[in-house]
Design a protein around this motif. Structure first.
Motif: not given
Lengths: 201, 197
Positions: A33-35, A46, A48, A52, A164, A166-168, A170-171
């Protein structure tokens, strides 16, 4: 007949699943994923993996709205990338993480907003020019610049937080895992049931 | 190990889909009704294994366990892995729905191949069972890496470099999976020998 029937039923199941999921999730999502976000002419982003971990030294390609490649860069050790670009329209950022992994992000254009802003400013500027000296209109430009700069620095924290979050999102959660196992057992139970019915008849 | 959507061209996708369909049909036809719970459990194992990351190299590699599925199910590996891949694509966005065929074939074919290669060693005696499981589990993954590289030739241009990275990345994972498969096989041979077909 047996196998074709099973396959047919299975296909129906998949189609139903697909419709259901395409309604609720982004059909273009990937394992990587990217944002990205804008800060004036600069764009920060970023990239990832689902767990993460950063996507290091990967090729980042930027396309404009017409699909022309306008820029190319690579991510750093932390999976971050940034570049300066004049293009204000919608940008498509494609990251190839290698080994068949690919991420895409659409960064919306900001051209329209700025034009509107300028239009309003021009109107207000004209009014001011009529009533006051030109000295003040230059001051207004400066004020806008200062406000932009302070806003950018203040928003930095918020942007990090969004990244952060967004990362959460995607987890993979435990809920997904348990749900998935349930689905798998369910699918095989249906197949078994169908096979048994065929044998009985 | 999962190829994302939009990476491969249509001919590659269609070839993969066709080959997988053949495998699926044969796998489902030969599957006995009483084997299905076993298939379901291994589907789930395969589904969860991809979440266990092994931090190696530039990208993060994860367990695949296609060898384990193959050594126990034989041809049943095709439907088993296919079901698990659908759910991985839908729930985790691992791979994609269009690349389902390519991914299924790349992971299930080596598993079936290794099943027939090492079935003899596995059955001979208790001492050789671990060796058979280890070789089957490890090699399945490495052959899968090669098949994935072949699928990516068009996109990555240099076959040697992509195959090299994928193999180097998955070599430690292959050793881990070989050991896991070896132990599972030995355990099954002791407790439930008929499960190994």
């Amino acid at each position: 007949m047996k196998i074709t029937d099973i396959l047919f039923n299975f296909l129906i199941f998949i189609v139903i699943q697909f419709i259901f999921f395409s309604l609720s999730t982004d059909a273009n999502a990937h394992k990587v994923s990217t944002y990205a976000y804008r800060e004036g002419d600069k764009i920060f982003g970023e990239c990832y993996f689902v767990d993460g971990s950063p996507c290091k030294n990967s090729k980042v390609e930027i396309y404009d709205a017409k699909g022309n490649k306008i820029f190319e860069t690579t991510t750093d050790e932390k999976g971050k990338y940034s570049f300066t670009i004049k293009e204000k329209g919608t940008l498509r950022i494609v990251i190839s993480a290698g080994e068949g992994h690919k991420a895409e992000y659409k960064l919306e254009g900001i051209r329209e907003k700025i034009e509107k802003k300028e239009a309003i400013d021009n109107v207000s500027l004209k009014k001011e020019i009529q009533s006051t000296t030109p000295q003040q209109s230059i001051d207004k430009e400066e004020i806008r610049k200062i406000i932009d700069e302070t806003l950018d620095s203040k928003l930095q924290g918020l942007r990090m937080e969004i990244m952060d979050l967004r990362k959460q999102m995607d987890k993979v959660t435990l809920k997904d895992v348990i749900g998935g196992i349930g689905y798998i057992l369910g699918v095989w139970a249906i197949i078994m049931l169908l096979k048994r019915k065929k044998n009985a008849s | 190990m999962h190829i994302s959507e939009g990476v491969l061209s249509a001919p590659v996708l269609l070839t993969g889909a066709f080959l997988s369909l053949v495998g699926l049909a044969i796998g489902l036809k030969n599957m006995k009704n009483e084997d299905i719970p076993k298939v379901a459990v291994l589907s789930s194992a395969f589904f969860v294994a991809s979440l266990i990351h092994v931090p190696i190299g530039p990208t993060s590699a994860h367990l695949v366990l296609n060898g384990l599925v193959g050594m126990i199910l034989g041809l049943g590996a095709f439907p088993s892995i296919f079901v698990a891949l659908i759910l991985q694509a839908l729930l985790f966005q691992f791979g994609g729905l269009t690349t389902l065929g390519v991914n299924t074939f790349a992971m299930a074919m080596p598993a079936v191949l290794c099943y027939y290669l090492f079935r003899g060693i596995l059955r001979r005696s208790k001492n050789t069972a671990f060796l058979g499981g280890f070789l089957g589990g490890g090699l399945s993954l490495l052959i899968a890496a090669i098949l994935i590289s072949i699928a990516l030739i068009e996109t990555e241009k240099s076959f040697i470099s992509i195959a090299g990275t994928l193999l180097a990345m998955h070599l430690p994972v292959a050793v881990i999976e070989g050991i896991i498969t070896g132990f599972v096989v030995v355990y099954l041979k002791k407790v439930k020998p008929e499960a190994l077909g």
